[in-house]
Each structure stands twice: as structure tokens, then as C-alpha cells.
Design a protein around this motif. Sequence first.
Motif, PDB file in Angstrom:
ATOM      1  N   UNK A   1     -31.940 -15.696 -24.521  1.00  0.00           N
ATOM      2  CA  UNK A   1     -31.816 -17.059 -25.037  1.00  0.00           C
ATOM      3  C   UNK A   1     -31.291 -17.006 -26.469  1.00  0.00           C
ATOM      4  N   UNK A   2     -30.670 -18.095 -26.864  1.00  0.00           N
ATOM      5  CA  UNK A   2     -30.184 -18.174 -28.238  1.00  0.00           C
ATOM      6  C   UNK A   2     -31.248 -18.874 -29.079  1.00  0.00           C
ATOM      7  N   UNK A   3     -31.620 -18.258 -30.179  1.00  0.00           N
ATOM      8  CA  UNK A   3     -32.669 -18.832 -31.021  1.00  0.00           C
ATOM      9  C   UNK A   3     -32.221 -18.853 -32.478  1.00  0.00           C
TER      10      UNK A   3
ATOM     11  N   UNK B   1     -37.293 -18.718 -19.076  1.00  0.00           N
ATOM     12  CA  UNK B   1     -36.690 -17.403 -19.303  1.00  0.00           C
ATOM     13  C   UNK B   1     -37.734 -16.417 -19.851  1.00  0.00           C
ATOM     14  N   UNK B   2     -38.562 -16.883 -20.779  1.00  0.00           N
ATOM     15  CA  UNK B   2     -39.590 -16.012 -21.363  1.00  0.00           C
ATOM     16  C   UNK B   2     -40.614 -15.614 -20.302  1.00  0.00           C
TER      17      UNK B   2
ATOM     18  N   UNK C   1     -34.918 -23.437 -30.320  1.00  0.00           N
ATOM     19  CA  UNK C   1     -34.065 -23.203 -29.148  1.00  0.00           C
ATOM     20  C   UNK C   1     -33.417 -24.536 -28.756  1.00  0.00           C
TER      21      UNK C   1
ATOM     22  N   UNK D   1     -35.989 -22.185 -22.122  1.00  0.00           N
ATOM     23  CA  UNK D   1     -36.422 -21.017 -22.888  1.00  0.00           C
ATOM     24  C   UNK D   1     -37.768 -20.505 -22.373  1.00  0.00           C
TER      25      UNK D   1
ATOM     26  N   UNK E   1     -35.581 -10.961 -25.257  1.00  0.00           N
ATOM     27  CA  UNK E   1     -36.127 -12.287 -24.955  1.00  0.00           C
ATOM     28  C   UNK E   1     -35.671 -13.314 -25.991  1.00  0.00           C
ATOM     29  N   UNK E   2     -35.798 -12.983 -27.272  1.00  0.00           N
ATOM     30  CA  UNK E   2     -35.476 -13.967 -28.315  1.00  0.00           C
ATOM     31  C   UNK E   2     -34.033 -13.908 -28.805  1.00  0.00           C
TER      32      UNK E   2
END
Lengths: 128, 128
Positions: free
Chosen positions: B1-3, A92-93, A83, A89, A25-26
Motif C-alpha cells: 500500500x502507499x502510505x 491488505x494488512x 492512506x 489498506x 505492508x506499509x
Amino acid sequence: MKTKFIYTGIRVRDLEASVRFYTGVLGMKEIERSTIAAAKGIAVNLVTEEGGHILELNYYEKGSPFDAKYTVGEGLDHLAFAVANLDAALSEAKKAGHPMVQEIRAPTSRWAYIEDPDGNWIELCQSA
Amino acid sequence: MKTKFIYTGIRVRDLEASVRFYTGVLGMKEIERSTIAAAKGIAVNLVTEEGGHILELNYYEKGSPFDAKYTVGEGLDHLAFAVANLDAALSEAKKAGHPMVQEIRAPTSRWAYIEDPDGNWIELCQSA
């Protein structure tokens, strides 16, 4: 004393579920996994794509002196991740089973929170 | 996702006692202090001498929706700080009222823990 803040360690109850959350996820990646015999534990180190501060997931086996009853508690308020697009985001989460649980709007800022598998709050904020 | 993992936020019950601990004992410096009206809270950002990851101290006023009963809990396992000389650092912390509460010795490593004013575990380890 002079110190260097080298990592943040959180305790997790289900190591693989937490690795899936922080990587899947992250978008973090696992860079190291160590077995700590003296603590009967496993430590998994994660960083985001560009590197930076390490998040260590600490898992303690049954019988470990640190396998205390788990209450998520208030010590850790939240871990913050920037993000590029907050709405994307959050969408998506949510699809991954981690819907927004709180939102704070200030005159010029907005922060949203989701929960990790143990109930720790993860802040997502849009970087400038 | 990009974080990007931008900071670690811990909740504190006595803001000035925590600022004193993280600046006075661990040598961090305060770089920003914000009042978050929407949360009825104050956030103090700290970094170590060389910069790096931000530790955010989150204090919530009475009446804040986030002023929940405080249990330090298990979510945050520990915050890790590297020091040049572990014995000297432990001696200095003890004199400041923060004695070692746990030590872990592995074949080639040694970690020691002290507690912050709320009972969060702070790992001190000697950098190579």
C-alpha cells in the motif's frame, strides 16, 4: 535551543521481519543501512514513497550495551500513516497477517490500528 | 500500500510537563490541541521551528481505555533532533534539568542523549 526533528527511532527484535513489515505492508523503502560499532547495532533508515520523515529501525546485537530486555512499553503510543483508502489498506494488512486491533470513530473521523512485528501500534487513517 | 508517515505519537503521563520540555528545552511549538472524546484523551501536536514532522503528545485521562499502566519500554528507541552546536545544547538541557545520560562516539560522529520527562531517550546530534 533551535532543533530540527530529524527522525524517529524504534527498537526492533527481528530486523528483517521489521524491514519486511515496513516495506512490504506499509510501502516504505530502505534508504540507508549502517552498522554502529560503538553500540553493536544496526540502523536501517526507511521513508515512505514521497520521502519525508525517516523511520529508523534500531537492532542491537547480543552483547550490545543496549540489548536490554525488550518490553514494547508505553513510551511510543503509535506511528501514524495516512492512506488513500482505509478499508482497502486494512484488508491488505490483514492478508499480510496484521489484522486491525483497534478502531476509533469520532463524529467526522475514523482511525484504525494494526501492530508491527514487535507490537507497536501503527495508526492508519484516510487522508482527505 | 502507499502510505505517508504523518506523525509520531508518544504517550505522556504529565501533559504540561511534557509540553514544557518539548517547547522549552527542545524549542518546538504547539500547533494544535485536540480532545479525543472516544479515547478520553488529549493530543497535542508539536513541530520544530522550521516545521516538518509532527510529534504528537498523547495524554489519556483516568478511566480512558488507553490509560494502561505506564512502562516507558523499548518500543521507542529514541527521537532524534539536530542542533547547530551540540555542546551548547547539552549545557542548556543540563541547566533545564535534563543532563546527558549517554554519549556515543564514532570515528566521524558523536551523538548525545538526554531523557524527556517520561524517560524516553532524546538524541541530540550536531548537524553538518
